[in-house]
Design a protein around this motif. Structure first.
Motif, PDB file in Angstrom:
ATOM      1  N   GLU A 217      -0.005   7.555  39.652  1.00 39.69           N
ATOM      2  CA  GLU A 217       0.473   6.252  39.193  1.00 39.69           C
ATOM      3  C   GLU A 217      -0.120   5.912  37.818  1.00 39.69           C
ATOM      4  O   GLU A 217      -1.299   6.183  37.546  1.00 39.69           O
ATOM      5  CB  GLU A 217       0.076   5.155  40.201  1.00 39.69           C
ATOM      6  CG  GLU A 217       0.705   5.301  41.584  1.00 39.69           C
ATOM      7  CD  GLU A 217      -0.106   6.190  42.515  1.00 39.69           C
ATOM      8  OE1 GLU A 217       0.156   6.151  43.733  1.00 39.69           O
ATOM      9  OE2 GLU A 217      -0.993   6.926  42.018  1.00 39.69           O
ATOM     10  N   PRO A 218       0.680   5.345  36.935  1.00 40.35           N
ATOM     11  CA  PRO A 218       0.165   4.939  35.619  1.00 40.35           C
ATOM     12  C   PRO A 218      -0.818   3.783  35.773  1.00 40.35           C
ATOM     13  O   PRO A 218      -0.671   2.926  36.649  1.00 40.35           O
ATOM     14  CB  PRO A 218       1.430   4.493  34.869  1.00 40.35           C
ATOM     15  CG  PRO A 218       2.401   4.103  35.949  1.00 40.35           C
ATOM     16  CD  PRO A 218       2.125   5.032  37.091  1.00 40.35           C
ATOM     17  N   GLY A 219      -1.832   3.797  34.926  1.00 41.86           N
ATOM     18  CA  GLY A 219      -2.808   2.705  34.961  1.00 41.86           C
ATOM     19  C   GLY A 219      -3.698   2.739  36.187  1.00 41.86           C
ATOM     20  O   GLY A 219      -4.203   1.696  36.614  1.00 41.86           O
ATOM     21  N   CYS A 220      -3.930   3.925  36.756  1.00 40.09           N
ATOM     22  CA  CYS A 220      -4.767   4.053  37.946  1.00 40.09           C
ATOM     23  C   CYS A 220      -6.224   4.217  37.540  1.00 40.09           C
ATOM     24  O   CYS A 220      -6.601   5.191  36.877  1.00 40.09           O
ATOM     25  CB  CYS A 220      -4.330   5.242  38.794  1.00 40.09           C
ATOM     26  SG  CYS A 220      -5.394   5.553  40.225  1.00 40.09           S
ATOM     27  N   ALA A 221      -7.068   3.280  37.950  1.00 41.35           N
ATOM     28  CA  ALA A 221      -8.486   3.308  37.592  1.00 41.35           C
ATOM     29  C   ALA A 221      -9.219   4.459  38.279  1.00 41.35           C
ATOM     30  O   ALA A 221     -10.200   4.988  37.741  1.00 41.35           O
ATOM     31  CB  ALA A 221      -9.139   1.978  37.972  1.00 41.35           C
ATOM     32  N   VAL A 222      -8.748   4.857  39.449  1.00 44.03           N
ATOM     33  CA  VAL A 222      -9.396   5.941  40.177  1.00 44.03           C
ATOM     34  C   VAL A 222      -9.187   7.264  39.439  1.00 44.03           C
ATOM     35  O   VAL A 222     -10.130   8.037  39.238  1.00 44.03           O
ATOM     36  CB  VAL A 222      -8.846   6.036  41.619  1.00 44.03           C
ATOM     37  CG1 VAL A 222      -9.376   7.286  42.322  1.00 44.03           C
ATOM     38  CG2 VAL A 222      -9.214   4.783  42.412  1.00 44.03           C
ATOM     39  N   ILE A 223      -7.958   7.523  39.023  1.00 43.00           N
ATOM     40  CA  ILE A 223      -7.674   8.745  38.273  1.00 43.00           C
ATOM     41  C   ILE A 223      -8.483   8.777  36.982  1.00 43.00           C
ATOM     42  O   ILE A 223      -9.053   9.814  36.611  1.00 43.00           O
ATOM     43  CB  ILE A 223      -6.160   8.853  37.970  1.00 43.00           C
ATOM     44  CG1 ILE A 223      -5.366   9.003  39.270  1.00 43.00           C
ATOM     45  CG2 ILE A 223      -5.887  10.038  37.043  1.00 43.00           C
ATOM     46  CD1 ILE A 223      -3.864   8.960  39.070  1.00 43.00           C
ATOM     47  N   GLU A 224      -8.551   7.646  36.304  1.00 48.06           N
ATOM     48  CA  GLU A 224      -9.324   7.573  35.056  1.00 48.06           C
ATOM     49  C   GLU A 224     -10.789   7.882  35.308  1.00 48.06           C
ATOM     50  O   GLU A 224     -11.438   8.586  34.522  1.00 48.06           O
ATOM     51  CB  GLU A 224      -9.176   6.182  34.442  1.00 48.06           C
ATOM     52  CG  GLU A 224      -7.785   5.897  33.892  1.00 48.06           C
ATOM     53  CD  GLU A 224      -7.656   4.478  33.361  1.00 48.06           C
ATOM     54  OE1 GLU A 224      -8.680   3.755  33.367  1.00 48.06           O
ATOM     55  OE2 GLU A 224      -6.539   4.092  32.942  1.00 48.06           O
ATOM     56  N   SER A 225     -11.344   7.375  36.419  1.00 47.73           N
ATOM     57  CA  SER A 225     -12.747   7.624  36.751  1.00 47.73           C
ATOM     58  C   SER A 225     -13.003   9.102  36.984  1.00 47.73           C
ATOM     59  O   SER A 225     -13.998   9.655  36.501  1.00 47.73           O
ATOM     60  CB  SER A 225     -13.133   6.826  37.999  1.00 47.73           C
ATOM     61  OG  SER A 225     -14.440   7.156  38.427  1.00 47.73           O
TER      62      SER A 225
END
Length: 324
Positions: free
Chosen positions: A282-290
């Motif tokens: 999903e776009p804008g996913c904080a978990v993926i970014e982490s």
């Protein structure tokens, strides 16, 4: 009708510890289920769990006094797993517990990280405090100790207590004993991790049956057949359970998985889609970014475990989940 607590499950019969002696003076009554009991409209392989508070009608057949379980009091909580034998059914492990303790070891048998996460996913939805206990510290070399320290950091950072003990040398046993004191604890783990040996080390009078690892497979042999509750001389009770080989989740939905990985749920508040995000693409996913930034708020190990379980849960189609 007399009230008591179920202290052992032996298939179709249950041992009930009565609050008051029966007319014949028995304090322990072998009882069967009388009636149909369900759990939130789910199909159960065993309608009653060790730890349940029940009402029994006493029956006499010749010289034997038995009981018929007529009522189950509301449970404070319970631990349930997908039945290992019936794909669409659930198996109650225990009820009305204060905490769960999962016993693992880095080697002999080799650690399966996914098992820890699966066990936590079994207790987390019911807000049951869970401690991870690493046994067999006496056989850890430098590499194994390093592995333990990494794992301890991962789970400590997200709020789980982690102990390192040895039933052989006594390392950490006092801390383990204090963990159990004055609480009802569900003790579980995979076969071969030394669960019974560890409990015997802090309460020798129990003399729980222990087993050796298979020379052929290097895996543990089941030594506990049925769940059973035991009082502890220093205060509290344990519910000993059979060694667990695998844990699956026919009773969970994908969103349940996302909500019960602590650190993932905490970060989901920062996702563009909030609580509905499944944290894969999903776009804008904080978990993926982490995970991509390796900021340690969500580690690779836990995230990969999350994805594996999520895929497994999604793999059970709508009709399979409905059969639960």
């Amino acid at each position: 009708m007399q009230k008591g607590t179920v202290i052992k499950s032996t298939g179709s019969w249950y041992n009930v510890q009565l609050d008051e002696p029966s007319p014949a003076g028995a304090s322990l009554l072998r009882s069967r289920v009388a009636g149909r009991f369900r759990l939130d409209d789910k199909k159960l392989t065993n309608p009653i769990a060790v730890g349940d508070r029940v009402a029994v009608a006493i029956e006499s057949t010749g010289d034997e006094e038995t009981g018929a379980i007529r009522e189950i009091e509301d449970r404070r909580n319970y631990v349930v797993r997908q039945s290992p034998r019936k794909r669409h059914a659930l198996h109650l492990l225990a009820s009305n517990i204060d905490q769960a303790v999962v016993i693992v070891t880095v080697i002999v048998p080799d650690l399966k990280l996914g098992f820890i996460d699966r066990f936590l996913l079994m207790t987390e939805p019911f807000n049951i405090p869970t401690t991870i206990v690493f046994n067999k510290a006496d056989i850890y070399g430098e590499d194994e100790l390093e592995t333990f320290e990494v794992i301890q950091q991962i789970y400590s950072d997200i709020g789980y207590d982690v102990l390192l003990v040895s039933a052989e040398t006594g390392q950490g046993l006092e801390e383990f004993r204090e963990l159990l004191r004055d609480k009802r604890s569900l003790i579980s783990g995979q076969s071969g991790v030394g669960k019974s040996t560890l409990v015997n080390a802090v309460e020798p009078e129990l003399e729980l049956r222990t087993g050796e690892l298979s020379d052929y497979s290097g895996k543990g042999q089941h030594t506990t057949t049925f769940a059973e509750l035991f009082p502890l001389s220093f205060g509290g009770e344990i519910i000993d359970t059979p060694g667990i080989k695998t844990l699956s989740f026919n009773y969970l939905k994908p969103q349940d998985v996302a909500h019960n990985f602590r650190e993932i749920f905490a970060l989901s508040q920062e996702c563009r889609f909030g609580g509905s995000c499944l944290h894969r693409h999903e776009p804008g996913c904080a978990v993926i970014e982490s995970v991509e930034e390796e900021d340690d708020r969500v580690t690779d190990l836990r995230y990969n475990s999350y994805l594996t379980i999520l895929e497994e849960v999604e793999g059970q189609n709508y009709w399979e989940r409905r059969k639960v």
